[in-house]
Design a protein around this motif. Sequence first.
Motif, PDB file in Angstrom:
ATOM      1  N   LEU A  49      -2.132   0.889   2.142  1.00 54.87           N
ATOM      2  CA  LEU A  49      -0.712   0.719   1.865  1.00 54.87           C
ATOM      3  C   LEU A  49      -0.417   1.349   0.512  1.00 54.87           C
ATOM      4  N   THR A  50       0.590   2.237   0.464  1.00 54.62           N
ATOM      5  CA  THR A  50       0.895   3.001  -0.751  1.00 54.62           C
ATOM      6  C   THR A  50       2.354   2.838  -1.140  1.00 54.62           C
ATOM      7  N   VAL A  51       2.591   2.672  -2.425  1.00 52.01           N
ATOM      8  CA  VAL A  51       3.934   2.677  -2.993  1.00 52.01           C
ATOM      9  C   VAL A  51       4.000   3.834  -3.980  1.00 52.01           C
ATOM     10  N   ALA A 111       0.670   3.737  -6.413  1.00 47.77           N
ATOM     11  CA  ALA A 111      -0.367   2.709  -6.330  1.00 47.77           C
ATOM     12  C   ALA A 111      -0.676   2.496  -4.866  1.00 47.77           C
ATOM     13  N   PHE A 112      -1.961   2.426  -4.543  1.00 47.09           N
ATOM     14  CA  PHE A 112      -2.309   2.085  -3.175  1.00 47.09           C
ATOM     15  C   PHE A 112      -3.407   1.038  -3.152  1.00 47.09           C
ATOM     16  N   VAL A 113      -3.438   0.307  -2.047  1.00 50.44           N
ATOM     17  CA  VAL A 113      -4.443  -0.721  -1.847  1.00 50.44           C
ATOM     18  C   VAL A 113      -5.099  -0.486  -0.493  1.00 50.44           C
ATOM     19  N   ASP A 114      -6.432  -0.496  -0.475  1.00 52.01           N
ATOM     20  CA  ASP A 114      -7.189  -0.390   0.766  1.00 52.01           C
ATOM     21  C   ASP A 114      -7.427  -1.799   1.310  1.00 52.01           C
ATOM     22  N   TRP A 137     -10.034  -6.111  -2.534  1.00 51.03           N
ATOM     23  CA  TRP A 137      -9.020  -5.221  -1.963  1.00 51.03           C
ATOM     24  C   TRP A 137      -8.868  -4.061  -2.948  1.00 51.03           C
ATOM     25  N   PRO A 138      -9.624  -2.954  -2.778  1.00 49.92           N
ATOM     26  CA  PRO A 138      -9.601  -1.867  -3.771  1.00 49.92           C
ATOM     27  C   PRO A 138      -8.192  -1.332  -4.009  1.00 49.92           C
ATOM     28  N   VAL A 139      -7.861  -1.195  -5.280  1.00 47.61           N
ATOM     29  CA  VAL A 139      -6.539  -0.720  -5.692  1.00 47.61           C
ATOM     30  C   VAL A 139      -6.709   0.523  -6.551  1.00 47.61           C
ATOM     31  N   GLU A 140      -5.847   1.515  -6.343  1.00 46.75           N
ATOM     32  CA  GLU A 140      -5.849   2.706  -7.203  1.00 46.75           C
ATOM     33  C   GLU A 140      -4.451   2.924  -7.759  1.00 46.75           C
ATOM     34  N   TRP A 164      -6.989   5.723 -11.582  1.00 48.66           N
ATOM     35  CA  TRP A 164      -8.013   4.724 -11.867  1.00 48.66           C
ATOM     36  C   TRP A 164      -8.121   3.809 -10.663  1.00 48.66           C
ATOM     37  N   ARG A 165      -9.361   3.648 -10.186  1.00 45.38           N
ATOM     38  CA  ARG A 165      -9.601   2.811  -9.015  1.00 45.38           C
ATOM     39  C   ARG A 165     -10.284   1.513  -9.432  1.00 45.38           C
ATOM     40  N   PHE A 166      -9.686   0.408  -9.054  1.00 51.43           N
ATOM     41  CA  PHE A 166     -10.222  -0.914  -9.362  1.00 51.43           C
ATOM     42  C   PHE A 166     -11.090  -1.381  -8.188  1.00 51.43           C
ATOM     43  N   ALA A 167     -12.357  -1.632  -8.458  1.00 50.78           N
ATOM     44  CA  ALA A 167     -13.305  -2.010  -7.414  1.00 50.78           C
ATOM     45  C   ALA A 167     -13.206  -3.508  -7.148  1.00 50.78           C
TER      46      ALA A 167
END
Length: 783
Positions: free
Chosen positions: A743-745, A726-729, A692-695, A686-689
């Motif tokens: 950045l990905t964890v 989880a990653f954040v663009d 800072w986009p987070v998936e 699920w990608r949060f728009a």
Amino acid sequence: MSSAPIVRSRRFLFASAALTSFAATDIPATLAQQAVEPLPPVEVSPPQSRKQAKPAGRDAASARRAAARRPAVATSKPVVPSASTPTPLNSNVVAESASRLGLTVRETPATVEVISASTIREQGYRTVSDVAQGAVGVTAGDNPAEPSAFSMRGFTNSQINTLYNGIKIGPQNMTSRIMDTANLDAVEILKGPASLISGEGAAGGAINFVTRQPHTGPIRNEADFSYDSLNSFRAHYGSGGSTNVQGLDYRFDVSRSSLNGFADDTNTRTLDVSGELDYRISDSLKVWGAIEYREDRSKAYWGAPLVPVAFSGSHTTAGIVSGTYISNFNGTNLGPVTIDDRTFNTNYNVLDNRNVAQEVWLRGGFELKLAPDLTLKSQAYAYGAERSWFNNEVEAFNTTTNTVDRSRFYVAHSQRLVGNITDLTWDTDIAGFDNRLVTTLSSSYLDFVRPGAANFPGDSVSLVDPIRGFYGLLTTQRQTARIDNEALSFEDRLKLTRSFALVGGLRVEHIGLDRNATDVNGLERANFPFTKDWAPVTGRIGYTWEAAPGLTFFSQYATGADISANNIFLLGPTQNLDLTTARTYETGVKHLLWDNRVEWSFSAYDILRKNVYAAAGGQTLNIAGRQESKGVELAGSIRPIEPLRLWGNIAYVDARYADYDFVGGSFSGHAPPNVPRIVANAGASWRFATSWPVELGITGRHVGDRYNSDDNTVTMNAYTVGDVYAFVDIPKTVFAAVDQARLTVRVRNFTDKRYAIWGDPFYPDQILLGAPRTYEISAAFKW
């Protein structure tokens, strides 16, 4: 029991060789329009990172002119994704390992899976074994003896060809090495007998590793870094694009990794440096050249020994292995067996163990448009490799002494390979039907030298906290193999109607083998040297039918051949020198719908392989008359709403030996080692728009019960593992110098499941365990 001794083998890696790619032009707006038009022409034009479908065939210009004269009409038919638009299952790309006709995955009458670089990155696949385990029905083990060993559709090891940019260097169970994914553009998997394209050894299919290639356009750079809780790290830098020289494009990649294992004193370090130049001299001629250097160095883990339940007592574990076992190495009866929980992280290898491989690839070629309908492509290649294994490899519990018996092993490889592959593609009409014919002539010469141990020092150590010691005295002997290979193949696609096409091919091959072996004194062994020639004829015939826009049915009959008694590098003069034969019947459907938001595929197959030898443990081979494999595979991906993506696949296979009889027993009806009936993968994200986009994402994998040897007495139990990430663009406003930053964890095996991942049938006294829970952080930048 009828058996033949086999010299212990250790395998090795080889790098890659890429067939050059063509540019994609605009494609028709609908599948209906696409169906009317013939195959895309072969064009000498700017390369792309992945080949995509191209719109027209022999009469491309007239078709486009006719389309331009048509009035625009609104339509509700599904839209074919453009050449640059990936589909959910990536069926819009051309898989070189599946066909030389330039067909997309949807147009190929076979089950083909392409795992792209973007999927590799998003799913966190670090090695090619990780990639394989996300594919439909594929398992892998990262056995130090056979890094990147694969199993699919009931077949394993040398029954599956491993290709590097379409080039084969030898049996998988001798040439494979652990490989980082950083320098790869894609991994292509072709299921079922695949000798038409890749030659001898492809009874179970082929896996092709495609390196990154130049593109035409502005220079793009990328850098990636990762670090995990085992103190492993990976780093990669890549750059590519057009230079200041008109028509000259480049690609360069360098990656380095240091991967620590969960077992004591285990580490693998890799280095991969690759580069390619493409030069378009004119509209009709392009030349290219590529070079790659790859190395890996490791301190290896060879598994945990099977231990009697009666001995382990309170340290007995459940859910990893089950069954009863009589040691293949020392003959003692272990009775019901387990993995002792005190051995989860124990390394029984000697302190001075080492595993090293160094490889170099040189490739070059050209593409020449001889006429509007005639294109000539050729590439020459040279490959060299040096590899060595220096280990304690056997870990067998002895119920007489209640200790672990060990045995050393050393082998080295020095390999040289040169070859050429030349294709002539002809687009024409046959009685008014659009037709493409590709004629391929290939030849290669391989020189293989294998110094190996002539003695095998051994000792016994305690199960818990063993004194690992050193290798000891080493004496060597030598084997050689020289292989000439020439093949002529034809592949053709004839479009009989707008929606129905016949696709077929035939390969005639000559394989010439010269073998020699000498003892520690340099004297030739009995029955050496010897020579053997084979001339297998293999092929494929099938059809594709676009029953409705986006809906394609297919069926095929395909054949394969490979060495029966051993892999070709180690074949002995007293072993069966005939080829095995394999055939498959397969049918299925591929469906793209809902404006490119849903894609699914289904296939059913029946494979029969005759004249089979199988690993019996203790470095021997048994005669098994046939292996039968029947199964079904289902894969799908859907994006019901823009932020949500769901995907999954499941495979069922029933693989059995037949006519596998010997004095005192029979393995007929038994399953081959490392072949689960059920393999399933699933994932959701699920990608949060946000600014800072987070998936957020989760993936799960289930692998059914497997056996570690042909006698089927020890079961590696089914397991289910999962990863979360989880990653954040990060916006460009934060890092002005880069266009994209992520950045990905990631948490791998988040339930900390203990499980058996692989069993080597030549070493049935021990089991390779899967990695426990690990945490990873990574960063990626593009500019």
